[in-house]
Write an enzyme that holds these catalytic residues in place. Structure first.
Site, PDB file in Angstrom:
ATOM      1  N   HIS A 426       0.785  -1.238   0.000  1.00 47.93           N
ATOM      2  CA  HIS A 426       0.000   0.000   0.000  1.00 47.93           C
ATOM      3  C   HIS A 426       0.818   1.291   0.000  1.00 47.93           C
ATOM      4  O   HIS A 426       0.305   2.357  -0.356  1.00 47.93           O
ATOM      5  CB  HIS A 426      -0.942  -0.007   1.214  1.00 47.93           C
ATOM      6  CG  HIS A 426      -2.193   0.786   1.012  1.00 47.93           C
ATOM      7  ND1 HIS A 426      -2.296   1.872   0.161  1.00 47.93           N
ATOM      8  CD2 HIS A 426      -3.429   0.650   1.564  1.00 47.93           C
ATOM      9  CE1 HIS A 426      -3.512   2.357   0.201  1.00 47.93           C
ATOM     10  NE2 HIS A 426      -4.228   1.640   1.037  1.00 47.93           N
ATOM     11  N   TYR A 542     -14.942   5.780   8.525  1.00 49.86           N
ATOM     12  CA  TYR A 542     -13.930   6.262   7.568  1.00 49.86           C
ATOM     13  C   TYR A 542     -14.368   5.884   6.163  1.00 49.86           C
ATOM     14  O   TYR A 542     -14.628   4.718   5.882  1.00 49.86           O
ATOM     15  CB  TYR A 542     -12.590   5.594   7.900  1.00 49.86           C
ATOM     16  CG  TYR A 542     -11.395   5.965   7.036  1.00 49.86           C
ATOM     17  CD1 TYR A 542     -10.347   6.692   7.579  1.00 49.86           C
ATOM     18  CD2 TYR A 542     -11.290   5.570   5.704  1.00 49.86           C
ATOM     19  CE1 TYR A 542      -9.223   7.012   6.820  1.00 49.86           C
ATOM     20  CE2 TYR A 542     -10.179   5.898   4.935  1.00 49.86           C
ATOM     21  CZ  TYR A 542      -9.150   6.614   5.503  1.00 49.86           C
ATOM     22  OH  TYR A 542      -8.048   6.937   4.744  1.00 49.86           O
ATOM     23  N   THR A 555      -5.119  10.600  -0.597  1.00 52.51           N
ATOM     24  CA  THR A 555      -6.469  10.385  -0.090  1.00 52.51           C
ATOM     25  C   THR A 555      -6.812  11.383   1.018  1.00 52.51           C
ATOM     26  O   THR A 555      -5.943  12.035   1.581  1.00 52.51           O
ATOM     27  CB  THR A 555      -6.632   8.964   0.487  1.00 52.51           C
ATOM     28  OG1 THR A 555      -5.702   8.785   1.561  1.00 52.51           O
ATOM     29  CG2 THR A 555      -6.405   7.912  -0.585  1.00 52.51           C
TER      30      THR A 555
END
Length: 725
Positions: A426, A542, A555
Site C-alpha cells: 500500500h 472512515y 487520499t
C-alpha cells in the site's frame, strides 16, 4: 528514444516543440522586416556573442531571444492553467446543472489543455493542496463527533478543542503553511512515511489490499496460458507507462488528476529497516520472479530486445509447473519474512541475506519487475457455494502466509484453474492506481490477445529460449527459526480474518440514479443503517476519498457518520415515523454526505490536516492532548469504493459477464469492520467485508445480511408499496 521524445513533449506542455519553430520564424521574419519586437534585447544579446560574423550574431541572438520568449509563454500558460484548476466551484453544483461561469471555466481549461496530453503532461500545472484554516478544521471535527458523544462528553471535547485552537494550533499551523510553500504536497511524504513505512507491525492483512479477477468469466483454465497472457499485457502496460503514453485520467473528461503514483507501479519493492522501511524503485527491469510449490524461479521477459510473446511465456511457465525438483531447506516459507513483523525481517535480511547466494537470490526478487505466484489451489466465484468468494478473498489477501512476497509493489497470483488476482503493497499507491492497470490487463487479455480453441496462448513458440533459472539459497537453522517465527505470527493474523463477499444484485446504480441520489451516498447511508442494526450503536466511520486534483495528492477521509445520517437511521428504526419523514431525512443525510465528499476532494477535509499538525507537534516537541485524542480514535467502520471503468475498455452493456469483482482489505480495528464496495454496471454491487473472529462483537456474514436488508429498506422508501423482506 520514445521516452526521450515523450519526455520533451511533457516538458514543454501545453506548448509543443513545433511551436518553438513558429516563434523563431516569427521573430526572424520581424528582423528581416527591420522591426525589433525585443525592444533592444536582441542587440544586447549580440554584444555578448564575440568572435562571430555579424550575420551569425544576428541569427543566434534572435534564436536565443525567441527561445526565451517561447519558454516564458509556456510558464505563463502553466500558471494560468494552474490558476484555473484551483477553482472547484463546479464540483459543488447540482448533478446535471452547470452554471454559466462553470461552462466558461471548462472551455478555458479545455482550450489550454492541448489536444493530446501524455500521462504526465499536466503535472506541472496542477495546483498544490491547500492548508485549511484551523477554525474550519476544528469546527468540522466537532461536528463529526457530535453524534458519537453524549452532552457531557461533547462539552469536554469542545473545551479541549478550543484550548488547542488558542495554543499551540497557531504555532503548528504557521510551520505547516511554511512546509506547504516549498513542498509539492504538504501531506503525501509524511503520509507515506508515518502511516506506512514507519509501521513495525506486519503489512500482510494490516496494510496490503487485494484486487479480484473478472467475476463470472475465466478465459482459459490453463494456468500457464492465463499467466502468460496476463504477464504480457502487464509488460505492454509498463511500456506505455514508462513512455508516458497512457492518457491522463480527467474528471468530466477535462479536469486532470495527478499521475504521480503510477511511477512506482513496476520494478518497486518495500525494503525493511529497523526503524523505518524505504521504497526502492528501479528503472526497466527485464525479469520477474515466480514462486511455485516452495521454489523460486527467475524468468527473463525479453528476447532480442523485445518482450516475450504470450506463447513463449506460456512455455516458460509450463516448464515451472512441470518441474519436479524439491525445495531447498528453509525455502518454502521464506516469503513469510515479508508477512511477519518488520524488525525481525530487517535484522534477518542484514545478517543472513547480505552475501553469497542468498544475497544474489534476494536481489533477484527485489529487483524484479514484479512477483508472481503460480498457486496450487483453485478459487473463484461458484454460484453453488455461498462462501466461494470469501475463500477467494482470503487467499488473495494473505494466501498461506508464505506464498506471496508482500514487499513487492504487487504480487500477481494465478490459480491452477486459471483464475487470477493481485495483492498490492500500500505505501507506494492507492487502489485506483493498481485498478487502472488491472482494467487494461483484463481487457487486453480477453479481447486483444485471446486464446486458441484448446485454451493455449496464440502465436508461435521459440524453443531456443533459455529455461527459467532456479534461485539458490543457503538458509541456516537459525534463519529458519526466524522464518518460522514470522510464519506463526502471520498465520495467527490470517486465521483471525473473518471475510465475507456479498453480491448484491437486487438493484444497482441504475435504480439509485432514478431516485436522484448519489450511489455512493446511498450505499454509505445503507452501511450506517446496517451497522446500527448489527451492533446497536453508531461509530466513527472512515470513507476514503481522493485528492488527486492536486499535485501528488493521495487520499482524504470522509467522516460518514453525521448528525444527519444518525437521525435518518433512528427514523428507520422508529415505527412511528412516516415514510415521508424518513425520505426527507434520507435526502438531507445524502446531501450532507455529498457535500462532505466534495469538501474532502477539494482539500477541505479534516483528518489529513490534523495528522500533519500532529507530526509538526512531534517534531517541535509540543504535547497536545487534543491531537493525541483525535489520532487515537479507532475507525470501527472503515469503507472504500473501488473505482470502475476508469478506461472504458470493456463495453459492459454488450459483454455483461466481463465485469470485475473489485477488491478489499483487512479490518482496521480489532472490533470493527472493513468494507470495500464496487458498483458494477447498472444492476450489481459487490461488498467485501472483513472483521476478526476474535471479536465477539462482529460477524462479517451477519453484517453482509444487514447491508443487504438495509439496501432493500432504503429502496422501499422510494416505492412504499414494496414490503419489507
Amino acid at each position: 528514444k520514445f521516452e526521450f521524445n515523450n519526455g520533451v513533449l511533457t516538458g514543454v506542455y501545453p506548448a509543443s516543440p513545433s511551436s518553438w519553430l513558429i516563434v523563431v520564424i516569427a521573430i526572424m521574419s520581424t528582423m528581416y522586416a527591420r522591426i525589433d519586437p525585443s525592444m533592444g534585447m536582441i542587440d544586447r544579446i549580440k554584444t555578448s556573442l564575440p568572435f562571430m560574423t555579424v550575420q551569425t550574431q544576428t541569427v543566434l541572438s534572435a534564436i536565443l531571444f525567441a527561445t526565451g520568449l517561447w519558454l516564458s509563454f509556456i510558464f505563463l500558460l502553466r500558471y494560468i492553467l494552474k490558476a484555473l484548476l484551483s477553482y472547484h466551484g463546479w464540483i459543488f453544483e447540482s448533478h446535471g446543472k452547470m452554471s454559466f461561469s462553470t461552462k466558461v471555466w471548462l472551455s478555458l481549461v479545455k482550450l489550454l489543455s492541448g489536444r493530446r496530453p501524455l500521462l504526465y503532461s499536466f503535472q506541472a500545472s496542477l495546483p498544490h493542496l491547500p492548508v485549511p484554516s484551523i477554525d474550519d478544521t476544528i469546527n468540522r471535527y466537532l461536528e463529526s463527533v457530535r453524534p458519537l458523544l453524549d452532552d457531557e462528553q461533547y462539552k469536554q471535547m469542545e473545551i479541549v478543542a478550543n484550548d488547542f485552537k488558542k495554543d499551540p494550533a497557531p504555532k503548528l499551523q504557521k510551520h505547516l503553511k511554511l512546509k506547504s510553500w516549498w513542498a509539492t504536497n504538504y501531506v503525501s511524504d509524511w503520509w507515506e512515511e508515518y502511516i506506512y513505512l514507519r509501521g513495525r507491525d506486519p503489512i500482510m492483512v494490516n496494510s496490503n489490499f487485494y484486487t479480484m479477477d473478472l467475476l463470472y468469466v475465466i478465459p482459459t483454465h490453463r494456468q500457464a496460458s492465463r499467466a502468460a497472457n496476463i504477464v504480457h499485457a502487464m509488460l505492454q502496460y509498463r511500456r506505455k507507462l514508462e513512455r508516458g503514453e497512457l492518457t491522463p485520467l480527467r474528471a468530466l473528461g477535462i479536469v486532470p488528476m495527478c499521475s504521480f503514483q503510477y511511477e512506482r507501479m513496476f520494478n518497486t519493492t518495500r525494503i525493511p529497516g529497523i526503524e523505518t522501511d524505504f521504497v526502492q524503485h528501479l528503472k526497466d527491469r527485464k525479469h520477474l520472479v515466480v514462486y511455485h510449490r516452495g521454489r523460486f524461479f527467475k524468468v527473463w521477459l525479453y528476447y532480442g530486445g523485445r518482450h516475450l510473446w504470450p506463447s513463449e511465456l506460456e512455455l516458460q511457465f509450463q516448464g515451472i509447473l512441470d518441474d519436479k525438483s524439491e525445495s531447498q531447506p528453509g525455502e518454502i516459507k521464506l516469503p513469510s519474512l515479508t508477512a511477519g513483523n518488520r524488525v525481525p525481517w530487517a535484522r534477518a535480511r542484514l545478517k543472513y541475506f547480505n552475501e553469497g547466494v542468498n544475497r544474489a537470490s534476494l536481489e533477484a526478487i527485489e529487483t524484479a519487475a514484479f512477483f508472481m505466484t503460480l498457486d496450487d489451489e483453485a478459487h473463484g466465484y461458484d454460484p453453488e457455494n455461498i462462501r466461494s468468494l470469501d475463500l477467494y478473498a482470503k487467499s488473495l489477501l494473505h494466501g498461506k502466509c508464505y506464498d506471496r512476497w508482500f514487499d513487492k509493489s504487487f504480487t500477481l497470483i494465478v490459480y491452477k484453474n486459471g483464475k487470477t488476482g493481485i495483492n498490492t503493497e500500500h505505501s507506494w499507491a492507492d487502489s485506483p492506481i493498481i485498478g487502472h492497470m488491472w482494467e487494461y490487463v483484463l481487457a487486453t487479455d480477453c479481447f486483444h490477445l485471446g486464446y486458441t480453441a484448446e485454451g493455449h496462448c496464440k502465436g508461435d513458440i521459440n524453443k531456443s529460449l533459455a529455461p527459467p533459472t532456479r534461485l539458490q539459497w543457503d538458509i541456516s537453522k537459525a534463519c529458519q527459526e526466524i522464518i518460522e517465527g514470522s510464519y506463526m505470527i502471520a498465520k495467527g493474523i490470517a486465521d483471525d480474518v473473518d471475510f465475507h463477499d456479498c453480491l448484491f444484485n437486487e438493484f444497482g446504480k441504475g435504480l439509485i440514479k432514478k431516485c436522484r441520489t448519489s450511489p455512493d451516498a446511498f450505499i454509505q447511508l445503507a452501511l450506517q443503517l446496517a451497522h446500527y442494526r448489527d451492533k446497536g450503536e453508531f461509530c466513527l466511520t472512515y470513507e476514503s476519498s481522493m485528492t488527486r486534483m492536486f499535485r501528488e495528492g493521495r487520499t482524504e477521509t470522509v467522516r460518514s457518520c453525521t448528525c444527519e445520517s444518525t437521525a435518518f437511521v433512528k427514523a428507520m428504526e422508529d415505527e412511528s415515523t412516516t415514510n415521508e419523514q424518513r425520505l426527507a431525512l434520507f435526502k438531507k443525510a445524502a446531501d450532507k454526505h455529498q457535500n462532505m465528499y466534495r469538501l474532502a476532494m477539494t482539500g477541505a477535509g479534516i483528518d489529513r490536516h490534523l495528522f500533519c499538525l500532529y507530526i509538526v507537534s512531534k517534531v517541535m516537541g509540543i504535547d497536545s492532548p487534543f491531537l493525541k485524542q483525535v489520532l487515537s480514535e479507532p475507525w470501527r467502520l472503515s469503507t472504500s469504493q473501488t473505482p470502475q471503468q476508469q478506461l472504458n475498455l470493456i463495453d459492459t452493456q454488450k459483454f455483461p459477464k466481463y465485469v470485475g469483482a473489485g477488491g478489499g482489505f483487512g479490518p482496521v480495528a480489532d472490533d470493527g469492520y472493513g468494507v470495500s464496495y464496487i458498483i458494477v454496471g447498472e444492476n450489481l454491487i459487490t461488498f467485501h467485508i472483513s472483521s476478526k473472529f476474535s471479536s465477539t462483537e462482529t460477524d462479517s456474514f451477519r453484517f453482509g445480511q444487514n447491508i443487504r436488508q438495509a439496501m432493500l429498506d432504503i429502496r422501499a422508501l422510494f416505492n412504499p408499496k414494496e414490503k419489507k423482506m
